[in-house]
Scaffold this motif. Structure first.
Motif, mmCIF file in Angstrom:
data_model
loop_
_atom_site.group_PDB
_atom_site.id
_atom_site.type_symbol
_atom_site.label_atom_id
_atom_site.label_comp_id
_atom_site.label_asym_id
_atom_site.label_seq_id
_atom_site.Cartn_x
_atom_site.Cartn_y
_atom_site.Cartn_z
ATOM 1 N N UNK A 1 0.820 -1.209 0.000
ATOM 2 C CA UNK A 1 0.000 0.000 0.000
ATOM 3 C C UNK A 1 0.854 1.260 0.000
ATOM 4 N N UNK A 2 1.923 1.252 0.763
ATOM 5 C CA UNK A 2 2.810 2.415 0.790
ATOM 6 C C UNK A 2 3.484 2.620 -0.564
ATOM 7 N N UNK A 3 3.909 1.533 -1.186
ATOM 8 C CA UNK A 3 4.559 1.629 -2.489
ATOM 9 C C UNK A 3 3.606 2.158 -3.557
ATOM 10 N N UNK A 4 2.320 1.826 -3.401
ATOM 11 C CA UNK A 4 1.320 2.276 -4.368
ATOM 12 C C UNK A 4 1.125 3.794 -4.332
ATOM 13 N N UNK A 5 1.637 4.428 -3.298
ATOM 14 C CA UNK A 5 1.584 5.895 -3.220
ATOM 15 C C UNK A 5 2.391 6.520 -4.345
ATOM 16 N N UNK A 6 3.457 5.832 -4.757
ATOM 17 C CA UNK A 6 4.357 6.367 -5.776
ATOM 18 C C UNK A 6 4.107 5.790 -7.161
ATOM 19 N N UNK A 7 3.755 4.507 -7.232
ATOM 20 C CA UNK A 7 3.676 3.824 -8.515
ATOM 21 C C UNK A 7 2.424 2.965 -8.602
ATOM 22 N N UNK A 8 1.904 2.816 -9.811
ATOM 23 C CA UNK A 8 0.720 1.981 -10.010
ATOM 24 C C UNK A 8 1.060 0.495 -9.895
ATOM 25 N N UNK A 9 2.195 0.102 -10.432
ATOM 26 C CA UNK A 9 2.607 -1.304 -10.397
ATOM 27 C C UNK A 9 4.041 -1.407 -9.897
ATOM 28 N N UNK B 1 24.507 1.385 -12.319
ATOM 29 C CA UNK B 1 24.421 2.427 -13.350
ATOM 30 C C UNK B 1 22.977 2.696 -13.736
ATOM 31 N N UNK B 2 22.188 1.640 -13.808
ATOM 32 C CA UNK B 2 20.795 1.769 -14.210
ATOM 33 C C UNK B 2 19.895 1.105 -13.170
ATOM 34 N N UNK B 3 18.804 1.772 -12.846
ATOM 35 C CA UNK B 3 17.839 1.246 -11.878
ATOM 36 C C UNK B 3 16.444 1.302 -12.488
ATOM 37 N N UNK B 4 15.733 0.227 -12.363
ATOM 38 C CA UNK B 4 14.356 0.172 -12.835
ATOM 39 C C UNK B 4 13.530 1.226 -12.087
ATOM 40 N N UNK B 5 12.886 2.112 -12.810
ATOM 41 C CA UNK B 5 12.124 3.203 -12.183
ATOM 42 C C UNK B 5 10.868 2.708 -11.478
ATOM 43 N N UNK B 6 10.506 1.444 -11.704
ATOM 44 C CA UNK B 6 9.331 0.886 -11.020
ATOM 45 C C UNK B 6 9.693 0.211 -9.703
ATOM 46 N N UNK B 7 10.961 0.226 -9.340
ATOM 47 C CA UNK B 7 11.410 -0.434 -8.120
ATOM 48 C C UNK B 7 11.189 0.455 -6.901
ATOM 49 N N UNK B 8 10.693 -0.152 -5.830
ATOM 50 C CA UNK B 8 10.615 0.485 -4.515
ATOM 51 C C UNK B 8 11.393 -0.405 -3.555
ATOM 52 N N UNK B 9 12.313 0.193 -2.812
ATOM 53 C CA UNK B 9 13.136 -0.567 -1.880
ATOM 54 C C UNK B 9 12.434 -0.654 -0.530
ATOM 55 N N UNK C 1 22.281 8.679 -1.097
ATOM 56 C CA UNK C 1 22.520 8.788 -2.541
ATOM 57 C C UNK C 1 21.422 8.067 -3.307
ATOM 58 N N UNK C 2 21.069 6.906 -2.802
ATOM 59 C CA UNK C 2 20.017 6.108 -3.436
ATOM 60 C C UNK C 2 18.670 6.819 -3.396
ATOM 61 N N UNK C 3 18.469 7.637 -2.381
ATOM 62 C CA UNK C 3 17.225 8.391 -2.246
ATOM 63 C C UNK C 3 16.980 9.290 -3.448
ATOM 64 N N UNK C 4 18.033 9.723 -4.086
ATOM 65 C CA UNK C 4 17.898 10.573 -5.272
ATOM 66 C C UNK C 4 17.340 9.803 -6.464
ATOM 67 N N UNK C 5 17.362 8.479 -6.375
ATOM 68 C CA UNK C 5 16.986 7.659 -7.531
ATOM 69 C C UNK C 5 15.802 6.732 -7.273
ATOM 70 N N UNK C 6 15.576 6.389 -6.000
ATOM 71 C CA UNK C 6 14.528 5.423 -5.668
ATOM 72 C C UNK C 6 13.697 5.887 -4.482
ATOM 73 N N UNK C 7 12.473 5.428 -4.445
ATOM 74 C CA UNK C 7 11.656 5.580 -3.243
ATOM 75 C C UNK C 7 11.896 4.375 -2.345
ATOM 76 N N UNK C 8 11.943 4.614 -1.043
ATOM 77 C CA UNK C 8 12.243 3.536 -0.107
ATOM 78 C C UNK C 8 11.275 3.531 1.068
ATOM 79 N N UNK C 9 11.063 2.341 1.611
ATOM 80 C CA UNK C 9 10.244 2.147 2.807
ATOM 81 C C UNK C 9 11.099 1.460 3.859
#
Length: 237
Positions: free
Chosen positions: A20-28, A50-58, A77-85
């Motif tokens: 549910x928390x991840x769904x705040x940022x992404x549909x899938x 170098x590359x991170x899937x933009x649909x990933x939530x950590x 640093x990772x916060x600049x690229x991914x959403x995390x819980x």
């Protein structure tokens, strides 16, 4: 720029809360979960990729404060690229100050969310539900993603009856899975293949839609339990 959410919940609702928390940022969202010894290595690996899937939530589950502080720079640093819980199951978690996030109390939010959704759906069908019926419904539906489906079956079952009662819920709504992702992690950490397969089969048979049916290997780096929306990574000891 990503975001870090700190949440406090329970082992029983860990999967549902994190989804549910991840769904705040992404549909899938594709949730990559790290726990125990895999936390430090997983964060470092993601931060250096170098590359991170933009649909990933950590999702970092019950981390030790020392583990997070050891990889503070990489995590920020990772916060600049991914959403995390960062998800804790203890009532008084030791949260590092650098996270700068007030913890979300998931159990309180969960009760309110379920109540609002039930009220919305029942009112739309011009129905009412007794307090005892609602209490049993909330108890049996641990996976919120199944709420709409189960409530739909319940509404069809009562037909023209105006009020949904305890016996209606008891007759229609089955209790959702007992096993949790933490149990799955424990089996993986102990390399208990027999228990792991049994847990997966039990979850699948009881409608845990987010779990896939098979594929795990614990003998080399990158061993994983593949799921439709979850990927669990760990290093061997």
């Amino acid at each position: 720029m990503g975001e870090i959410i700190v949440a406090v919940g329970s082992k029983d609702s860990l999967v549902e809360d994190t989804s549910l928390l991840a769904a705040k940022w992404l549909d899938n969202p594709k949730i990559v979960a790290l726990t125990g010894p895999s936390i430090r290595a997983g964060i470092v690996e993601k931060a250096s990729a170098l590359f991170i899937d933009t649909n990933v939530v950590l999702a970092i589950l019950d981390p030790d404060r020392r583990d997070l502080e050891a990889v503070k720079e990489q995590f920020l640093t990772l916060k600049e690229r991914l959403n995390s819980i960062v998800y804790y199951t203890s009532l008084k978690p030791d949260i590092p100050s650098f996270l700068e996030s007030a913890p979300v109390q998931m159990e309180q939010d969960r009760a309110l969310r379920i109540r609002e959704r039930v009220l919305s759906l029942t009112r739309a069908r011009r129905k009412k539900m007794t307090d005892k019926a609602f209490a049993l419904l909330k108890e049996r539906i641990r996976d919120e993603s199944l709420l709409h489906q189960e409530l739909g079956k319940l509404l069809d079952y009562v037909g023209d009856k105006e009020t949904i009662e305890l016996r209606d819920v008891a007759a229609v709504v089955t209790e959702t899975h007992e096993d949790t992702l933490i149990t799955l992690f424990d089996a993986m950490a102990q390399r208990n293949h027999k228990d792991l397969i049994g847990i997966l089969e039990n979850l699948l048979s009881q409608g845990a839609h987010i779990l896939a049916s098979r594929a795990f290997s614990s003998d080399r780096y990158g061993s994983s339990c593949r799921q439709r929306t979850w990927k669990i990574c760990r290093r061997p000891k």
